[in-house]
Write a protein that holds these residues in place. Structure first.
Motif, mmCIF file in Angstrom:
data_model
loop_
_atom_site.group_PDB
_atom_site.id
_atom_site.type_symbol
_atom_site.label_atom_id
_atom_site.label_comp_id
_atom_site.label_asym_id
_atom_site.label_seq_id
_atom_site.Cartn_x
_atom_site.Cartn_y
_atom_site.Cartn_z
ATOM 1 N N UNK A 55 0.831 -1.196 0.000
ATOM 2 C CA UNK A 55 0.000 0.000 0.000
ATOM 3 C C UNK A 55 0.874 1.258 0.000
ATOM 4 N N UNK A 56 0.413 2.320 -0.656
ATOM 5 C CA UNK A 56 1.215 3.553 -0.738
ATOM 6 C C UNK A 56 1.573 4.141 0.616
ATOM 7 N N UNK A 57 0.721 3.913 1.625
ATOM 8 C CA UNK A 57 0.995 4.502 2.933
ATOM 9 C C UNK A 57 1.834 3.605 3.836
ATOM 10 N N UNK A 58 2.285 2.471 3.327
ATOM 11 C CA UNK A 58 3.150 1.614 4.129
ATOM 12 C C UNK A 58 4.516 2.277 4.289
ATOM 13 N N UNK A 59 5.017 2.316 5.495
ATOM 14 C CA UNK A 59 6.291 2.969 5.767
ATOM 15 C C UNK A 59 7.457 2.112 5.290
ATOM 16 N N UNK A 60 8.631 2.712 5.086
ATOM 17 C CA UNK A 60 9.823 1.915 4.765
ATOM 18 C C UNK A 60 10.104 0.848 5.820
ATOM 19 N N UNK A 61 9.828 1.155 7.081
ATOM 20 C CA UNK A 61 10.001 0.157 8.137
ATOM 21 C C UNK A 61 9.081 -1.037 7.890
ATOM 22 N N UNK A 62 7.835 -0.778 7.504
ATOM 23 C CA UNK A 62 6.914 -1.868 7.204
ATOM 24 C C UNK A 62 7.400 -2.721 6.051
ATOM 25 N N UNK A 63 7.980 -2.092 5.045
ATOM 26 C CA UNK A 63 8.522 -2.840 3.903
ATOM 27 C C UNK A 63 9.705 -3.688 4.350
ATOM 28 N N UNK A 64 10.598 -3.109 5.156
ATOM 29 C CA UNK A 64 11.758 -3.862 5.646
ATOM 30 C C UNK A 64 11.319 -5.072 6.461
ATOM 31 N N UNK A 65 10.358 -4.879 7.355
ATOM 32 C CA UNK A 65 9.866 -5.990 8.167
ATOM 33 C C UNK A 65 9.283 -7.076 7.269
ATOM 34 N N UNK A 66 8.508 -6.687 6.265
ATOM 35 C CA UNK A 66 7.901 -7.678 5.375
ATOM 36 C C UNK A 66 8.961 -8.465 4.618
ATOM 37 N N UNK A 118 18.241 -4.338 -1.857
ATOM 38 C CA UNK A 118 17.681 -3.978 -3.161
ATOM 39 C C UNK A 118 16.164 -3.894 -3.101
ATOM 40 N N UNK A 119 15.534 -4.851 -2.413
ATOM 41 C CA UNK A 119 14.069 -4.877 -2.343
ATOM 42 C C UNK A 119 13.535 -3.663 -1.590
ATOM 43 N N UNK A 120 14.161 -3.294 -0.477
ATOM 44 C CA UNK A 120 13.686 -2.144 0.292
ATOM 45 C C UNK A 120 13.935 -0.853 -0.484
ATOM 46 N N UNK A 121 15.102 -0.734 -1.115
ATOM 47 C CA UNK A 121 15.377 0.467 -1.908
ATOM 48 C C UNK A 121 14.360 0.621 -3.032
ATOM 49 N N UNK A 122 13.966 -0.511 -3.640
ATOM 50 C CA UNK A 122 12.993 -0.462 -4.731
ATOM 51 C C UNK A 122 11.583 -0.215 -4.231
ATOM 52 N N UNK A 123 11.109 -1.059 -3.327
ATOM 53 C CA UNK A 123 9.699 -1.045 -2.950
ATOM 54 C C UNK A 123 9.348 0.018 -1.916
ATOM 55 N N UNK A 124 10.319 0.456 -1.121
ATOM 56 C CA UNK A 124 10.037 1.497 -0.132
ATOM 57 C C UNK A 124 10.397 2.884 -0.646
ATOM 58 N N UNK A 125 11.411 2.968 -1.534
ATOM 59 C CA UNK A 125 11.903 4.273 -1.960
ATOM 60 C C UNK A 125 11.843 4.492 -3.470
ATOM 61 N N UNK A 126 11.287 3.523 -4.204
ATOM 62 C CA UNK A 126 11.059 3.704 -5.634
ATOM 63 C C UNK A 126 12.314 3.803 -6.474
ATOM 64 N N UNK A 127 13.385 3.163 -6.054
ATOM 65 C CA UNK A 127 14.647 3.267 -6.763
ATOM 66 C C UNK A 127 14.851 2.109 -7.732
ATOM 67 N N UNK A 128 15.660 2.352 -8.744
ATOM 68 C CA UNK A 128 15.937 1.329 -9.747
ATOM 69 C C UNK A 128 17.000 0.370 -9.204
ATOM 70 N N UNK A 129 16.571 -0.772 -8.759
ATOM 71 C CA UNK A 129 17.452 -1.804 -8.230
ATOM 72 C C UNK A 129 17.069 -3.152 -8.836
ATOM 73 N N UNK A 130 18.048 -3.992 -9.005
ATOM 74 C CA UNK A 130 17.802 -5.331 -9.531
ATOM 75 C C UNK A 130 17.441 -6.250 -8.375
ATOM 76 N N UNK A 131 16.153 -6.563 -8.270
ATOM 77 C CA UNK A 131 15.652 -7.426 -7.201
ATOM 78 C C UNK A 131 15.543 -8.845 -7.764
ATOM 79 N N UNK A 132 16.208 -9.783 -7.116
ATOM 80 C CA UNK A 132 16.239 -11.152 -7.638
ATOM 81 C C UNK A 132 15.965 -12.133 -6.505
ATOM 82 N N UNK A 133 14.728 -12.609 -6.425
ATOM 83 C CA UNK A 133 14.402 -13.663 -5.466
ATOM 84 C C UNK A 133 14.129 -14.956 -6.228
ATOM 85 N N UNK A 134 13.741 -15.995 -5.519
ATOM 86 C CA UNK A 134 13.533 -17.295 -6.157
ATOM 87 C C UNK A 134 12.440 -17.238 -7.215
#
Length: 316
Positions: A31-42, A129-145
């Motif tokens: 959700x747009x109102x999720x904080x960066x902390x919430x993204x990191x925890x997830x 990479x995931x937090x930089x991308x999903x919490x801060x909208x940055x161009x990062x290469x996110x690679x999970x399984x």
């Protein structure tokens, strides 16, 4: 890149992100109102753990500790207790350590760059990479399984990615990433969701795939994997015994007598009544004495428990 290749890649981007727009699960950390902390925890909770198990724990965690400072102010044992049955509880300790570092070194705010995120305890390349991308909208290469599996089938024609991340897989992921920030974030999220919902490891729903016609694996006749994935054993393992001991400690209000953890069923001492159910589950495993001692010592060594007199408790 040749014009035809660029056009083909642009079409892949469009088809997969459009599919995501229509089919993405409504998860609170998106959700747009999720904080960066919430993204990191997830991101930490979702490591090797399915969404259905993470969701209720994440919600309880964020209600109790909506900011890093709230978690850092409590003992690390409370993080382990709240972790519940998510598994791999050392992740709870790492999150507590990260929260402490965020408070002491970053003014209570989750750092907003990949490099700074890497300085947090327990944060590796993927999580940064995931937090930089999903919490801060940055161009990062996110690679999970999930992403690796989609890339393997769509581009290389393999049923599964390599058993561990390779340099070739990273180069492929980089080459597929859109050039703009917003497009790259959407692409990362979309491919990840496609792997989770459609391009699954077992029984993929190819008929629902938005890029079925482009899939190299399908064109090759859906060949079998080039290796046999090995499942992770649970029953009878040290992990199972450690998990049962952790369940006892999480339910206890104070130290649990060492003899209760290492012996078979015994009469409960005064003050131990709150651990009867998880203690019975531990005893029901009928684990050998050597394994019980190894599990207990491992919990202490890993910082998940600490000795207190003749008992064991969550870390203070």
């Amino acid at each position: 890149m040749e014009p035809e290749q660029a056009e083909h890649l642009s079409q892949l981007h469009s088809r997969i992100t459009s599919w995501f727009t229509r089919n993405a699960r409504p998860l609170p950390w998106r959700e747009p109102d999720c904080s960066p902390w919430g993204v990191l925890v997830s991101e930490v909770m979702l490591q090797q753990t399915p969404v259905v198990r993470v969701l209720p724990v994440w919600q309880e965690w964020m209600q109790r500790w909506p900011e890093p400072a709230a978690l850092a102010a409590e003992p690390s044992g409370e993080a382990v207790r709240a972790w519940g049955r998510l598994g791999y509880p050392r992740r709870a300790l790492r999150l507590h350590a990260a929260a402490t570092a965020i408070v002491t070194e970053h003014g209570g705010l989750v750092p907003d760059t990949h490099a700074a995120l890497l300085t947090l305890p327990g944060v590796g390349d993927y999580t940064a990479a995931a937090v930089a991308a999903f919490a801060f909208g940055q161009r990062e290469t996110v690679v999970d399984t999930n992403i690796r599996r989609v890339h393997a089938r769509l581009v290389t024609g393999n049923a599964l990615p390599s058993q561990s991340l390779t340099a070739a897989e990273m180069r492929l992921a980089v080459s597929l990433l859109p050039d703009d920030d917003a497009g790259s974030v959407a692409w990362n999220a979309s491919v990840m969701e496609l792997g989770a919902l459609v391009c699954t490891a077992r029984n993929p729903s190819c008929e629902d795939c938005p890029v079925l016609a482009d899939c190299a694996w399908v064109r090759a006749g859906r060949p079998e994997p080039h290796y046999v994935p090995k499942g992770q054993a649970w029953h009878g393992t040290d992990r199972q015994v450690r998990g049962a001991m952790m369940a006892v400690l999480r339910e206890a209000e104070g130290p649990v007598l060492r003899d209760l953890l290492l012996a078979g069923p015994v009469d409960l001492a005064a003050g131990q009544e709150t651990v009867t159910t998880p203690l019975a589950a531990l005893h029901a495993l009928s684990a050998p004495q050597e394994q019980l001692e190894r599990a207990l010592n491992g919990l202490v060594r890993d910082g998940l428990a600490e000795l207190s007199g003749d008992g064991l408790r969550l870390p203070a």
